[in-house]
Enzyme design. Sequence first.
Site, PDB file in Angstrom:
ATOM      1  N   ARG A  94       9.496  -2.017  -6.393  1.00  0.00           N
ATOM      2  CA  ARG A  94       8.431  -1.278  -5.718  1.00  0.00           C
ATOM      3  C   ARG A  94       9.057  -0.116  -4.951  1.00  0.00           C
ATOM      4  O   ARG A  94       9.861  -0.332  -4.045  1.00  0.00           O
ATOM      5  CB  ARG A  94       7.683  -2.208  -4.766  1.00  0.00           C
ATOM      6  N   HIS A 139       3.602   6.355   0.986  1.00  0.00           N
ATOM      7  CA  HIS A 139       4.269   5.526   1.996  1.00  0.00           C
ATOM      8  C   HIS A 139       4.626   6.443   3.173  1.00  0.00           C
ATOM      9  O   HIS A 139       5.794   6.704   3.451  1.00  0.00           O
ATOM     10  CB  HIS A 139       5.495   4.834   1.405  1.00  0.00           C
ATOM     11  N   GLU A 184       0.037   0.291   3.927  1.00  0.00           N
ATOM     12  CA  GLU A 184      -0.238   0.002   5.326  1.00  0.00           C
ATOM     13  C   GLU A 184      -1.080   1.040   6.048  1.00  0.00           C
ATOM     14  O   GLU A 184      -0.595   1.736   6.948  1.00  0.00           O
ATOM     15  CB  GLU A 184       1.073  -0.197   6.082  1.00  0.00           C
ATOM     16  N   ASN A 326       1.856  -6.964   3.323  1.00  0.00           N
ATOM     17  CA  ASN A 326       3.175  -6.919   3.948  1.00  0.00           C
ATOM     18  C   ASN A 326       3.126  -7.704   5.243  1.00  0.00           C
ATOM     19  O   ASN A 326       2.215  -7.495   6.048  1.00  0.00           O
ATOM     20  CB  ASN A 326       3.560  -5.489   4.332  1.00  0.00           C
ATOM     21  N   TYR A 328       5.828  -9.575   8.402  1.00  0.00           N
ATOM     22  CA  TYR A 328       7.171  -9.833   8.903  1.00  0.00           C
ATOM     23  C   TYR A 328       7.194 -10.885  10.000  1.00  0.00           C
ATOM     24  O   TYR A 328       8.118 -11.653  10.102  1.00  0.00           O
ATOM     25  CB  TYR A 328       7.770  -8.527   9.466  1.00  0.00           C
ATOM     26  N   GLU A 398       5.866  -6.778   0.917  1.00  0.00           N
ATOM     27  CA  GLU A 398       7.031  -6.595   1.797  1.00  0.00           C
ATOM     28  C   GLU A 398       7.190  -7.816   2.677  1.00  0.00           C
ATOM     29  O   GLU A 398       6.208  -8.309   3.245  1.00  0.00           O
ATOM     30  CB  GLU A 398       6.863  -5.381   2.729  1.00  0.00           C
TER      31      GLU A 398
HETATM   32  C1  PNW Z   1       6.795  -1.973   7.172  1.00  0.00           C
HETATM   33  N1  PNW Z   1       3.755  -5.942  11.313  1.00  0.00           N
HETATM   34  O1  PNW Z   1       5.964  -1.783   8.270  1.00  0.00           O
HETATM   35  C2  PNW Z   1       6.954  -0.651   6.425  1.00  0.00           C
HETATM   36  O2  PNW Z   1       6.125  -0.587   5.303  1.00  0.00           O
HETATM   37  C3  PNW Z   1       8.364  -0.308   6.029  1.00  0.00           C
HETATM   38  O3  PNW Z   1       8.465   1.052   5.682  1.00  0.00           O
HETATM   39  C4  PNW Z   1       9.317  -0.678   7.145  1.00  0.00           C
HETATM   40  O4  PNW Z   1      10.629  -0.265   6.910  1.00  0.00           O
HETATM   41  C5  PNW Z   1       9.232  -2.175   7.323  1.00  0.00           C
HETATM   42  O5  PNW Z   1       7.921  -2.549   7.664  1.00  0.00           O
HETATM   43  C6  PNW Z   1      10.132  -2.713   8.411  1.00  0.00           C
HETATM   44  O6  PNW Z   1       9.699  -2.258   9.663  1.00  0.00           O
HETATM   45  C7  PNW Z   1       5.479  -2.857   9.016  1.00  0.00           C
HETATM   46  O7  PNW Z   1       2.584  -6.231  11.128  1.00  0.00           O
HETATM   47  C8  PNW Z   1       4.196  -3.276   8.829  1.00  0.00           C
HETATM   48  O8  PNW Z   1       4.408  -6.503  12.155  1.00  0.00           O
HETATM   49  C9  PNW Z   1       3.618  -4.286   9.560  1.00  0.00           C
HETATM   50  C10 PNW Z   1       4.353  -4.916  10.533  1.00  0.00           C
HETATM   51  C11 PNW Z   1       5.639  -4.509  10.743  1.00  0.00           C
HETATM   52  C12 PNW Z   1       6.219  -3.489  10.004  1.00  0.00           C
END
Ligand code: PNW
Length: 528
Positions: A94, A139, A184, A326, A328, A398
């Site tokens: 991706r 992006h 996002e 996505n 984290y 992600e």
């Molecule tokens: C992503 N959350 O963003 C991005 O798509 C990437 O480009 C980035 O490098 C990666 O995270 C790491 O930060 C996020 O909900 C989207 O906590 C959501 C969250 C965090 C990061």
Amino acid sequence: MSYFLLIILLPLTSSVEGQKEFPDNFKFGVSSSAYQIEGAWSEDGKGESIWDHLVHNHPEKIRDRSNGDVACDSYHLWHRDVEMLKELGVDTYRFSIAWTRIMPTGIGNQVNPKGVEYYNSLINALLANNITPYVVLYHWDLPQRLQEMGGWINRDTIGRFKEYARFAFETFGDRVKWWTTFNEPVQICRESYEQDAMAPGYDFPGIPCYLCAHNLLLAHAETVQLYRLHYQSSQGGKIGISLSSAWAQPRSDSADDREASEMNLQFIIGWFAHPIFSTNGNYPQIMIDRIGNFSAQQGFAKSRLPTFSADEIRQIKESSDFLGFNTYTSYMVHKLDEQNANIFPQPSFNHDSGVVEYPNTSWPETASSWFRVHPKGIYNLLTWIRREYDNPDVFVTENGYSDHGDMRDTNRVEYFKKYMDAVLDAVGEGCNVKGYFAWSLMDNFEWRGGIVERFGLYYVDFNHPNRTRTRKSSAKFYADVIKKRKIDMELMPEPDDYTPYSAAEAVSTRVKPVIIAAMIVYLYKLIY
Ligand code: PNW
């Protein structure tokens, strides 16, 4: 008797174990994004994006004052990237297209053939190696020219995006079968306009983020309609969107705290998912009500949340073949109450949502301030999505861990073990999760986090002119998961050898040519 029991129980345990395997058609991939890896920010006719603009005009906004001018230099080193993808054994990669690399101003009258050539080479190399390209159109790197016309606040940007997407379908769609319109939208609108956390970096709460989201949803739906009408039947691809959220963990089991969690998820996920994936479409009722009421109390003539026409609601509804997601981390949440009523400005998105998020200090920290490890969060999110939107096809587009660059990145390996295991739990309960993409292929430019916060499976030496990439433990671990289609909870591979590019080497690479040139001049003078 005991033998008899064993015979009965054995198949049972192996079937429980069996559930812990990834389904046969499950796709494994890794993710990256154009601005974070490509570099070559103004080379071969590329135009300026809002990220180029931000890092050059406000270096102080980046944690270590670094930027994406060179980043991982994937514009030149994509052969090595493909080699790494092969080493990992991924089914799919991706990545995103930089709008300004193929349309320098973002406006369709001017196309940059060198940019098109770059993506053609990458796509062809992936296919030649049996890796499916999974392409994101946007992006975060809006053409600066379009920002100067208002960016996502201007409805005109919808048409510009559609023109760009049409060009991409036309040019790459014979080979690209997986498209994502936006990565996002919450980050695009909230962190860029509401809070000064992304580019363009406005600090203007309560109004522009809703206009941005409204235009993004329309741009998404119109682009999907375009694809479905003119390309989908001949090209046979799929198109969707990638949303994102942390899990909102209620502070306690009280009805109020559980309601706070639901409100948070409706404001963050539902804002985009409800219009696209729910049965009735449109924004979640709770957003319509709360923002409408607060707007009236605050003296606005109409709601700060814009209204869709009936036709637009129909057009946006079902405008995705899959849901990219996505995630984290998780946050603790409770409602905004009397005691903390004034912590958010009015109006603002946070005040509208009425929820306070805070970190749970018992969850392990990472290198990013916003990020703590809570594997149950991904399970909770996937099951929430399944309930809320009638079990759509989901790709975890992600998921990954940040540290400061350990080669033997045991914390990242542990993170992947636990998060992927939680994904398997969700699959086991019937969630239609079709694939998983680890963020990220390699260390890269982590936006405002610079190159301090590293998410890569491969280490990148940002001091080395060749941006040398080296396999961390996590890369070997992920390759093992992909090969065996299950998670080996005991495995902790050793990373490849890595020698940092030393200051002495740096000097010698730069000084050597000067000495040689001086010697040639000296010899020349000596002879003649
Ligand atoms: C992503 N959350 O963003 C991005 O798509 C990437 O480009 C980035 O490098 C990666 O995270 C790491 O930060 C996020 O909900 C989207 O906590 C959501 C969250 C965090 C990061």
